[in-house]
Structure formats: structure tokens, C-alpha cells
Design an enzyme around this catalytic site. Structure first.
Site, mmCIF file in Angstrom:
data_model
loop_
_atom_site.group_PDB
_atom_site.id
_atom_site.type_symbol
_atom_site.label_atom_id
_atom_site.label_comp_id
_atom_site.label_asym_id
_atom_site.label_seq_id
_atom_site.Cartn_x
_atom_site.Cartn_y
_atom_site.Cartn_z
ATOM 1 N N CYS A 57 2.306 -0.902 -5.273
ATOM 2 C CA CYS A 57 2.810 0.145 -4.352
ATOM 3 C C CYS A 57 4.126 0.445 -5.062
ATOM 4 O O CYS A 57 4.785 -0.267 -5.454
ATOM 5 C CB CYS A 57 3.107 -0.360 -3.027
ATOM 6 S SG CYS A 57 4.433 0.131 -1.758
ATOM 7 N N CYS A 59 6.693 2.243 -3.908
ATOM 8 C CA CYS A 59 7.722 2.706 -3.123
ATOM 9 C C CYS A 59 8.509 1.006 -2.598
ATOM 10 O O CYS A 59 9.307 1.326 -1.580
ATOM 11 C CB CYS A 59 7.207 3.166 -1.472
ATOM 12 S SG CYS A 59 5.939 4.476 -1.943
ATOM 13 N N CYS A 76 -2.260 -1.424 -3.944
ATOM 14 C CA CYS A 76 -2.652 -0.347 -2.720
ATOM 15 C C CYS A 76 -4.294 -0.535 -2.932
ATOM 16 O O CYS A 76 -5.016 -0.535 -3.768
ATOM 17 C CB CYS A 76 -2.118 0.937 -3.483
ATOM 18 S SG CYS A 76 -2.613 2.376 -2.257
ATOM 19 N N CYS A 78 -2.456 -1.938 0.145
ATOM 20 C CA CYS A 78 -1.629 -3.180 0.505
ATOM 21 C C CYS A 78 -2.091 -3.817 1.692
ATOM 22 O O CYS A 78 -3.092 -3.226 2.476
ATOM 23 C CB CYS A 78 -0.140 -2.757 0.773
ATOM 24 S SG CYS A 78 0.402 -2.196 2.145
ATOM 25 N N CYS A 87 1.468 2.195 6.197
ATOM 26 C CA CYS A 87 1.658 2.453 4.726
ATOM 27 C C CYS A 87 3.136 2.828 4.573
ATOM 28 O O CYS A 87 3.540 3.842 4.987
ATOM 29 C CB CYS A 87 0.714 3.578 4.476
ATOM 30 S SG CYS A 87 0.821 4.034 2.624
#
Length: 118
Positions: A57, A59, A76, A78, A87
Site C-alpha cells: 500500500c 498510502c 494490496c 490489504c 481501502c
């Protein structure tokens, strides 16, 4: 050597684009109404796949990305996405999310344009 890395990233970008489309359709989720969000997240997944061999991920902040990849929790899709359709990146949104679109696909040209302009 740089050319080989670019080819690899390009391949990973296309793989992550196709994965994202397939996963959205399979789970009944949709991309963000702002397709630049979708593009940046797919790019981040591809960069992590290129660098670490797994779509971690993009982010979240990690103290040790390799350890996180080994743990697989944030790869991902996740665990929160698989278990609850949550998400963090806003790549896969449920229909009731205020930022959702009706799109489950992003064409390659749009993806590349959005990445180039970010």
C-alpha cells in the site's frame, strides 16, 4: 540497466492497472470520482512492486517496508479491504462512498496522463 528498470516499471504499471480493474469488478467496488487519485495509487503500487516485488500500500508510512511486505497485512489488497472493503488509499470504494464514481476501469492513456501531470 536503466532501460531494463523502465521496462519493468511499465510492465508493473500495466499489471497493477489490470489487477485494480479486475479486483474492483470482482468486489463490486469502484474507483474514485477524481481519476488522478486512482492513477497515483496505481502508480504507487507499481513502484513498490518494481522496487520490492510486492504491491505494498503506497498510502501509509512504514518504518521498514521489507518487513511490512513480509507480514503481508498491507500488501494490496490489504487485510482491511479484503475483510471489510475499507481501502485507505481510496482506490476501491463502495457504492455508498461520497467520492465513488461508476468506473471500474481506467484506460492506459488516462493513467499515464494523470501520472505525468501529478
Amino acid at each position: 540497466m536503466k532501460k531494463q528498470n523502465l521496462v519493468s516499471f511499465s510492465d508493473n504499471l500495466e499489471a497493477m492497472r489490470k489487477f485494480s480493474e479486475t479486483y474492483a469488478k470482482r468486489t463490486g467496488t469502484f474507483f474514485c470520482a477524481d481519476n488522478s487519485v486512482t492513477a497515483v495509487v496505481i502508480e504507487g503500487l507499481a513502484r513498490h512492486k518494481d522496487k520490492y516485488g510486492a504491491p505494498l500500500c503506497p498510502c501509509r508510512h512504514y518504518e521498514d517496508k521489507k518487513a511490512e511486505i513480509s507480514a503481508t497485512y498491507w500488501n494490496c489488497p490489504c487485510v482491511p479491504m479484503r475483510e471489510r472493503k475499507e481501502c485507505h488509499c481510496m482506490l476501491f470504494l463502495t457504492p455508498d462512498n461520497e467520492f465513488t464514481s461508476d468506473l471500474q476501469e481506467i484506460d492506459k492513456t488516462t493513467l499515464l496522463e494523470k501520472i505525468a501531470s501529478s
